[in-house]
Write a protein that holds these residues in place. Sequence first.
Motif: not given
Length: 409
Positions: A334-336, A339-344, A368-369, A389-394
């Motif tokens: 998860c790119r949030w 967040c540390e959720r893995t791809a699966s 995204l998770c 390449g980093t993601i920002i959340a608003m």
Amino acid sequence: MSFGLASPALSALEFAVRAFVDEAQPCADPLDIAASLIRKRAVINRLELDFASDAARFAREYDENCYGDPSPYAWMREHCHMTGGAAVTAVCVGEMAPSLERSVEALRDNRIGLAHLGLIAGTAEGIGRSSTATSTFDETVLLAKAEASTSFKRFRIECAHARHAADREDFLAQQNQEREWSSLRMRSLTDGGLELIGYLDAEGGAVVRTALEPLAARTSADDRRRVEQRCADALVELCTHALDTGTIPQRASQRSHLQVTTTLETLRDLVGAPAGELEHAGVIAAASVQRMACDATITRLLVDVNSAIVDVGRSQRVVAGATRKALNVRDKGCRWPGCERTASWTAAHHVVHWVRGGATDLDNLVLLCNQHHWLVHEGEWQIARRDDGTIIAMPPRPLARLPDDPLAA
């Protein structure tokens, strides 16, 4: 129901307690408060012991026809304003107190509390009534552990060890009985929600907590969900992962899956479009349909004016296998932010939804998770990719300070 008159001693006690409570001045010094708590609890424990003695005698002489309730525990729960468990403990302590002289003396000397005495009494009663016990109850050993214990939870475990050592056959039988009590009732609500009511034995409860608590931790610094909601979401996420990975047994030669029925107008979020329909749940909002359609298998159905199906297209995966593999390698999870959720444990989110012309390629996809995918669609959060390449959340509105997290303790 009328009862006999109180004894003069009990009336004097009631008067003394009322006078003390009405006239006592609150302590100002923290040390004085602490000393007062200890002394008051010692007095309360002595009264609890006396109450237990009366409760045991009352239970022995109880007559349902006279009092109306089906058991002395039910009567005490109603008329003494206590829980059923507290009533059972009181009777047990009263019954066993004559054979637990050292423990009773320790309570009167304020070396242990009533809760400790209740566990000792329950352990003694369980071993004493069993026909399979291989040794007798040793009060001295448990009393020493009660006096040395700084954790009531730990002392409860010590009592369980004592029961098992003395009678492992009965211990196993009770454990198996608790497993038979396990249940989970699922009741569909009128709004499509699902009410869960259940009980798990000790092992089952430990398994569920072990599986859910890591998933119920806050996923990022801006996770606003209360702990109960995070636990509920964790259960859904665990089930979603099992469905996505195909570990659930197949039904009708197909992998178990959620089925959503919707229209093209709903996917495009047009004004006046109907909602979607989720199997087992009923009607769901267009935003939820669009989230599920981000990374799903789509089957095109054509219907006539009478809603009869006239054509069924081939089912196609929105994000093909090769694209998903490349996405997993690039995003890794998860790119949030935070967040540390893995791809699966993620879904492929279209930054510009495919129904609006967004391409299903790496430049328009991000992992995204469950929780953060929901925030982007139903929660109206916005995400953007920086040049590096980093993601920002608003968020849709300013966020208040987060409360302390019970699961982080």
